[in-house]
Design a protein around this motif. Structure first.
Motif, mmCIF file in Angstrom:
data_model
loop_
_atom_site.group_PDB
_atom_site.id
_atom_site.type_symbol
_atom_site.label_atom_id
_atom_site.label_comp_id
_atom_site.label_asym_id
_atom_site.label_seq_id
_atom_site.Cartn_x
_atom_site.Cartn_y
_atom_site.Cartn_z
ATOM 1 N N LYS A 272 1.774 34.983 6.652
ATOM 2 C CA LYS A 272 1.664 35.271 5.216
ATOM 3 C C LYS A 272 1.909 33.999 4.426
ATOM 4 N N ARG A 273 1.105 33.795 3.393
ATOM 5 C CA ARG A 273 1.234 32.603 2.567
ATOM 6 C C ARG A 273 2.458 32.699 1.673
ATOM 7 N N GLN A 274 3.266 31.636 1.659
ATOM 8 C CA GLN A 274 4.453 31.591 0.821
ATOM 9 C C GLN A 274 4.137 30.873 -0.488
ATOM 10 N N ASP A 275 5.030 31.027 -1.468
ATOM 11 C CA ASP A 275 4.833 30.372 -2.766
ATOM 12 C C ASP A 275 4.800 28.856 -2.631
ATOM 13 N N SER A 276 5.475 28.331 -1.606
ATOM 14 C CA SER A 276 5.502 26.886 -1.388
ATOM 15 C C SER A 276 4.199 26.349 -0.810
ATOM 16 N N GLY A 277 3.295 27.258 -0.376
ATOM 17 C CA GLY A 277 2.039 26.842 0.241
ATOM 18 C C GLY A 277 2.069 26.889 1.750
ATOM 19 N N THR A 278 3.258 27.087 2.327
ATOM 20 C CA THR A 278 3.359 27.222 3.783
ATOM 21 C C THR A 278 2.998 28.650 4.201
ATOM 22 N N TRP A 279 2.888 28.866 5.522
ATOM 23 C CA TRP A 279 2.529 30.176 6.069
ATOM 24 C C TRP A 279 3.627 30.607 7.047
ATOM 25 N N MET A 280 4.144 31.828 6.866
ATOM 26 C CA MET A 280 5.259 32.301 7.681
ATOM 27 C C MET A 280 4.855 33.550 8.468
ATOM 28 N N VAL A 281 5.324 33.632 9.713
ATOM 29 C CA VAL A 281 5.094 34.825 10.525
ATOM 30 C C VAL A 281 5.938 35.958 9.950
ATOM 31 N N ASP A 282 5.294 37.009 9.433
ATOM 32 C CA ASP A 282 6.048 38.123 8.861
ATOM 33 C C ASP A 282 5.918 39.405 9.687
ATOM 34 N N ARG A 283 4.917 39.454 10.581
ATOM 35 C CA ARG A 283 4.786 40.608 11.463
ATOM 36 C C ARG A 283 4.355 40.119 12.836
ATOM 37 N N LEU A 284 4.887 40.754 13.878
ATOM 38 C CA LEU A 284 4.626 40.275 15.227
ATOM 39 C C LEU A 284 4.711 41.432 16.216
ATOM 40 N N GLN A 285 3.764 41.482 17.141
ATOM 41 C CA GLN A 285 3.782 42.460 18.230
ATOM 42 C C GLN A 285 3.394 41.714 19.500
ATOM 43 N N LYS A 286 4.341 41.609 20.461
ATOM 44 C CA LYS A 286 4.093 40.830 21.674
ATOM 45 C C LYS A 286 3.609 41.677 22.844
ATOM 46 N N ASP A 287 3.830 42.979 22.809
ATOM 47 C CA ASP A 287 3.508 43.829 23.953
ATOM 48 C C ASP A 287 2.011 44.102 24.030
ATOM 49 N N HIS A 288 1.467 44.016 25.251
ATOM 50 C CA HIS A 288 0.055 44.286 25.515
ATOM 51 C C HIS A 288 -0.057 45.582 26.321
ATOM 52 N N ASN A 289 -1.211 46.229 26.242
ATOM 53 C CA ASN A 289 -1.448 47.448 27.025
ATOM 54 C C ASN A 289 -2.372 47.180 28.215
ATOM 55 N N HIS A 290 -2.410 45.934 28.660
ATOM 56 C CA HIS A 290 -3.263 45.544 29.785
ATOM 57 C C HIS A 290 -2.560 44.449 30.560
ATOM 58 N N ASP A 291 -3.052 44.153 31.733
ATOM 59 C CA ASP A 291 -2.450 43.118 32.570
ATOM 60 C C ASP A 291 -2.711 41.739 31.990
ATOM 61 N N LEU A 292 -1.729 40.870 32.105
ATOM 62 C CA LEU A 292 -1.857 39.488 31.661
ATOM 63 C C LEU A 292 -2.094 38.604 32.873
ATOM 64 N N GLU A 293 -2.756 37.475 32.640
ATOM 65 C CA GLU A 293 -3.077 36.562 33.737
ATOM 66 C C GLU A 293 -2.662 35.153 33.341
ATOM 67 N N PRO A 294 -1.370 34.831 33.521
ATOM 68 C CA PRO A 294 -0.918 33.467 33.181
ATOM 69 C C PRO A 294 -1.741 32.432 33.921
ATOM 70 N N ARG A 295 -2.193 31.396 33.192
ATOM 71 C CA ARG A 295 -3.074 30.391 33.787
ATOM 72 C C ARG A 295 -2.364 29.052 33.857
ATOM 73 N N THR A 296 -2.448 28.414 35.020
ATOM 74 C CA THR A 296 -1.956 27.047 35.148
ATOM 75 C C THR A 296 -3.020 26.113 34.640
ATOM 76 N N ARG A 297 -2.654 24.858 34.489
ATOM 77 C CA ARG A 297 -3.633 23.870 33.991
ATOM 78 C C ARG A 297 -4.819 23.769 34.928
ATOM 79 N N THR A 298 -4.556 23.833 36.248
ATOM 80 C CA THR A 298 -5.645 23.740 37.222
ATOM 81 C C THR A 298 -6.589 24.905 37.062
ATOM 82 N N ASN A 299 -6.020 26.105 36.897
ATOM 83 C CA ASN A 299 -6.875 27.281 36.724
ATOM 84 C C ASN A 299 -7.704 27.163 35.469
#
Length: 781
Positions: A272-299
C-alpha cells in the motif's frame, strides 16, 4: 567479498598541492601494510578517512578503500548506483553505500552514508560527494574483527577456501619492498543466505517498507524462488479522488481458476502506498494450497535452458529438447546472435506466466540449428488493438542502434485518441534479412493476418527487403530519426545556407518537376554530385520525401517528426537484465493508464463549438476530442479560403480553392454529386483520415449539412474500440476470426465490469442488462 586488515595510514599515500587546492592520491590497497593495533579512532585518521578530492586510479580502488574504511569504522558496504555519460554511455560516476542503504530487506534502515567517485578527463576517479553519518549503530571493531585463518602450508595442494575472483584485493603475504606482512589474517564477509547461495534470504512480513513497487516486485520474486512457487501481478486499487494507484497485490501464479493449471491458491502480498511515497506490506498470506518446489541455483539454470518454445494462438505449445537437435551438445548462442542466453530464461518464464493469465497472449521463439534466436510476444490487448489500429504501424528498432543492452524492437500503432499504442514486442537476434522476415511473419501471424497499409521503419537494406517480402503491398516510409542522424553524419560540414535550401527542397516541393529542379540546383551549387549518401537518398526519395508520400495513410504521424518511444524513460541504455520486465510492465501500464484517462475524457467531456455549421456538431458527436480538435482547426481555417468553380460536367464539379491574399497557395477540389465522392490535390484525407480545409470550403459552398459517412473513418470515432473494422487477409481461418471476436468482447466486457462494480445500484443495473442481452443473443440462434 574479501577484506584485508590494513593500517590507518596508507604507506604510499601522498598529497599534491595545486595552488590552493589539495589532491590526495590513494593507491590500491593491495600494497597497504597490515596492523593489528588499529582502532576506530585510528580509522578516522588523515590517511583512511574519506574526503572530498581523494583521488584513485580506478573505481575498483575507490571501492576497496571504502570497504576497508568501513571495516575499521564498523559497518559493511555495497556498490550503489552508477551514472553513465550521455555522450558515449560509459560509466561517469559510481556510488558506494552502506549495506543498510535502502529498504529492500528487513535488515536495511535506509542509511544515507555513502561516497561518490567521479571519473575525470585524466582517467582518475575523485571523491566528489560524501555522507559519513549513519542512522544505525556501528559495530565494535574488536567484535567485528574476523577469526585468523591458518596460513597456507607449502604442500602444493589447493586450499579448500574459495575466494571470489571478482575481488581485486591481492591476498599477498608481503608488501612494499618484498617485506613480510605483519598480519596474515583475512576476513570474509558473511551474510545469511537463502537457496541461491549468494543473496540474503527474503522473508516478507506485515510492515515491510519498499521505496517503489519495482522493489517490492523484485523482493517477492526472490522470496517465491526460494520458497518454490512462481508469481504474478494481481489486482491494483486506485484512488477515487485522482485515479492514482494506491495499492497492488502480488500473488502466486496458481491464484484463481482462469486456467487449468490454477488451483485457487490464496497466497499473496499486498503493498500500500504511504503518504511519504513509500510502499508498505499491509496484507500478507504465505500459505499455499499446493505443493511447493524449492529450486536451487542449478535447477533454475537448467529448468528452461534446453527447451524450444513456439507460442501459438491461445497458448498452443510445442516442447522440444534443443540438445537433441544440437547432437546432444549444450546449445550456445552463435556468432550472429546478439542476445545472451540468460534473456531467454527470463522472457520464457514471463511469457508462460502471462499466457496462464491472458488466453490471448501470443509468443514465439525463432530457433536456428537448435539455438534460440529472436523472441516475439504480444498480449491479448495488443492483438485486439491491432485489429482496430493496425492500418499504420511504426517498427521502432532504435534500441539496437547505440549501446543498448537490450536489442529491443516494438510495433506501435496510433489509437483513436492519437496516442501511441503497443502492437507487439521482440528481441532481435541480429540485423539480417532472415531475422526481420521471421519477425514480420510472426507479427502477421499473431495479428490474424491483419496487413498494414503503411510501415514506418529504418531504411536498412535488411529491413527494406524483409518488408517487401512479407508485406508486398505495404508502403514503407523511412524513420525520420534515422534520416536526421544520417544528415548530421554526412552533411555536418555544410554551411547554414545549404541546410535552408536543402529543407526547402524537401518540404516545399509541390510537384515532381519542382523537386527535381531544386535538388539538381542544390547538388550542383555545392558540388555534391558525387556524394554517395545523397545519391542513395535521391534514388529512395519515394520513401521519405513528403511529396511522394502523399496519398498513403500514415494515421497522421508527421513526416518531419519522430514518434515518441512508447516506453519513454523506462527502457534505456542502462536497463539491466533483472529490471527489464518490471520496467517494461511499468512503461506499458503508464501508457494504458493514459489511454484510460482519454477514454474517461471522451465519455465525460465535450468540446465547445466554434461555428454554426451542422457538420461541426456532427463531428463533435462522432470524433474523439483529440481528432475533433484537428477537424475543428481545419474547419476554422477554411473561412480564409476562396472557392471558385472552374469545371462542371454532369455530376462532376471542379473547384479552385486558394488562400485569401496568397495566390501561390492554390488547390484543386473535385466533387461528384452522384456518389458524394470528393478529392483534393493536397490529399490530406488520404494521408491522415480527416478532411482538409479545402474540401470543407467546398462543402460549405454546396450547403452540405452532413459529411458523407465514408469520410468519417471508424478508427477516429468514439466507438473505434467496438466492433471489428480491419480488413483481413483472405487466408484467415475461422478460428483466428473467432479469437479476434473473443478479444473484442473481452475488452468491452472489462470496461463494462469496471463501471458496473462502482456501486451496488450500477451492479444491479449491469446484471439486468446482461440478462436482457443474453436473451437477445439466444434468440439470434
Amino acid at each position: 567479498m574479501v577484506f584485508v586488515s590494513t593500517p590507518s595510514l596508507f604507506s604510499n599515500t601522498r598529497r599534491e598541492e595545486h595552488g590552493n587546492a589539495m589532491i590526495v592520491r590513494a593507491h590500491p590497497l593491495s600494497v597497504a601494510r597490515a596492523n593489528d593495533n588499529v582502532n576506530v579512532q585510528g580509522a578516522r585518521g588523515s590517511g583512511l578517512e574519506p574526503r572530498i578530492g581523494l583521488e584513485f586510479d580506478s573505481a575498483d580502488d575507490a571501492r576497496e578503500f571504502y570497504s576497508v574504511y568501513a571495516t575499521h569504522v564498523g559497518f559493511k558496504t555495497r556498490t550503489g548506483q552508477l551514472y553513465r555519460s550521455r555522450t558515449d554511455g560509459s560509466v561517469a560516476s559510481r556510488r558506494f553505500v552502506c549495506s543498510k542503504e535502502g529498504f529492500q530487506l528487513s535488515s536495511r534502515t535506509g542509511c544515507p552514508a555513502f561516497i561518490r567517485v567521479q571519473r575525470k578527463d585524466s582517467g582518475k576517479w575523485v571523491v566528489d560527494q560524501i555522507h559519513k553519518d549513519h542512522n544505525h549503530e556501528l559495530g565494535d571493531v574488536e567484535e567485528s574483527r574476523p577469526p585468523i585463518l591458518p596460513q597456507r602450508t607449502p604442500t602444493g595442494r589447493k586450499s579448500s577456501a574459495k575466494v571470489s575472483s571478482k575481488s581485486k584485493l591481492k591476498l599477498l603475504a608481503e608488501v612494499d619492498g618484498g617485506q613480510p606482512c605483519l598480519s596474515g589474517s583475512i576476513s570474509f564477509k558473511r551474510v545469511k543466505t537463502g537457496g541461491d547461495g549468494g543473496q540474503p534470504k527474503a522473508e516478507p512480513y506485515a510492515g515491510l517498507v519498499f521505496s517503489s513497487t519495482d522493489e517490492a516486485y523484485h523482493f517477492y520474486i526472490r522470496y517465491a524462488d526460494e520458497a518454490g512457487f512462481k508469481t504474478r501481478i494481481g489486482q491494483l486499487f486506485r484512488s477515487k479522488n485522482d485515479g492514482s494507484i494506491t495499492s497492488r497485490r502480488l500473488v502466486c501464479s496458481k491464484e484463481g481458476f482462469q486456467h487449468p493449471s490454477r488451483v485457487g491458491c490464496r497466497a499473496f502480498m499486498r503493498i500500500k502506498r504511504q503518504d511519504s511515497g513509500t510502499w508498505m506490506v499491509d496484507r500478507l498470506q504465505k500459505d499455499h494450497n499446493h505443493d511447493l518446489e524449492p529450486r536451487t541455483r542449478t535447477n533454475m539454470k537448467n529448468s528452461t535452458a534446453s527447451k524450444k518454445f513456439i507460442g501459438g494462438v491461445n497458448g498452443g505449445l510445442d516442447t522440444l529438447n534443443l540438445s537433441e537437435i544440437n547432437n546432444g551438445a549444450r546449445p550456445i548462442c552463435s556468432q550472429g546472435n546478439n542476445i545472451g542466453s540468460e534473456w531467454y530464461h527470463l522472457l520464457l518464464d514471463y511469457c508462460q506466466s502471462k499466457q496462464a493469465k491472458d488466453t490471448g497472449f501470443f509468443y514465439s521463439v525463432e530457433v536456428g540449428n537448435g539455438i534460440c534466436m529472436s523472441v516475439f510476444w504480444a498480449d491479448g490487448r495488443s492483438r485486439f488493438a491491432c485489429s482496430q489500429f493496425g492500418d499504420a504501424i511504426v517498427v521502432d528498432t532504435s534500441y539496437r542502434k547505440t549501446n543498448y543492452v537490450v536489442p529491443f524492437a516494438t510495433f506501435v500503432g496510433v489509437n483513436h485518441h492519437k496516442q501511441p499504442v503497443l502492437l507487439g514486442c521482440a528481441l532481435i537476434a541480429n540485423e539480417s534479412k532472415e531475422s526481420f522476415i521471421w519477425l514480420f511473419q510472426t507479427w502477421l501471424r499473431a495479428m490474424s493476418g491483419c496487413r498494414p497499409k503503411s510501415i514506418i521503419a529504418d531504411q536498412d537494406m535488411a529491413i527494406q527487403q524483409a518488408i517487401a517480402h512479407v508485406f508486398p503491398g505495404t508502403r514503407h516510409r523511412f524513420s525520420t530519426w534515422q534520416i536526421r542522424e544520417k544528415e548530421r553524419e554526412n552533411l555536418r560540414s555544410m554551411p547554414n545556407e545549404f541546410k535552408y535550401e536543402y529543407e526547402k527542397c524537401i518540404y516545399d516541393s509541390q510537384t515532381n518537376a519542382d523537386f527535381n529542379t531544386m535538388w539538381n540546383a542544390l547538388v550542383n551549387k555545392y558540388g555534391l554530385k558525387e556524394n554517395v549518401w545523397l545519391k542513395e537518398m535521391y534514388e529512395k526519395r519515394e520513401s521519405w520525401v513528403p511529396l511522394y508520400l502523399r496519398g498513403t495513410f500514415f494515421a497522421g504521424i508527421p513526416i518531419n517528426e519522430s514518434m515518441e518511444s512508447i516506453f519513454g524513460i523506462f527502457l534505456n541504455a542502462e536497463t539491466p537484465l533483472g529490471e527489464f520486465i518490471p520496467r517494461y510492465e511499468q512503461g506499458l501500464e503508464q501508457r494504458r493508464e493514459e489511454e484510460r484517462k482519454e477514454d474517461f475524457n471522451c465519455s465525460n467531456l465535450q468540446a465547445l463549438l466554434q461555428t454554426k455549421e451542422p457538420i461541426e456538431e456532427q463531428c463533435r458527436r462522432l470524433y474523439t476530442p483529440n481528432v475533433f480538435q484537428i477537424f475543428q482547426k481545419e474547419l476554422l481555417q477554411c473561412y480564409n479560403y476562396l472557392g471558385i468553380k472552374t469545371y462542371e460536367e454532369g455530376s462532376i464539379i471542379r473547384y479552385s480553392v486558394r488562400r485569401c491574399g496568397n495566390d501561390s497557395e492554390k488547390l484543386t477540389v473535385t466533387f461528384s454529386a452522384s456518389n458524394l465522392n470528393v478529392s483534393c490535390s493536397c490529399q490530406m484525407f488520404e494521408s491522415e483520415g480527416v478532411l482538409c480545409r479545402h474540401v470543407l470550403r467546398v462543402f460549405i459552398l454546396l450547403n452540405m449539412r452532413e459529411i458523407p459517412s465514408h469520410y468519417l473513418l471508424h478508427r477516429w470515432t468514439r466507438n473505434a474500440e467496438h466492433g471489428i473494422a480491419c480488413d483481413f487477409d483472405p487466408g484467415v481461418s475461422c478460428q483466428e476470426l473467432k479469437s479476434l471476436m473473443v478479444w473484442s468482447l473481452r475488452e468491452t466486457a472489462c470496461k463494462y465490469i469496471e463501471s458496473g462494480t462502482s456501486s451496488l445500484a450500477k451492479y444491479r443495473l449491469a446484471c439486468e442488462i446482461m440478462r436482457e442481452g443474453a436473451k437477445k443473443v439466444c434468440r439470434q440462434r
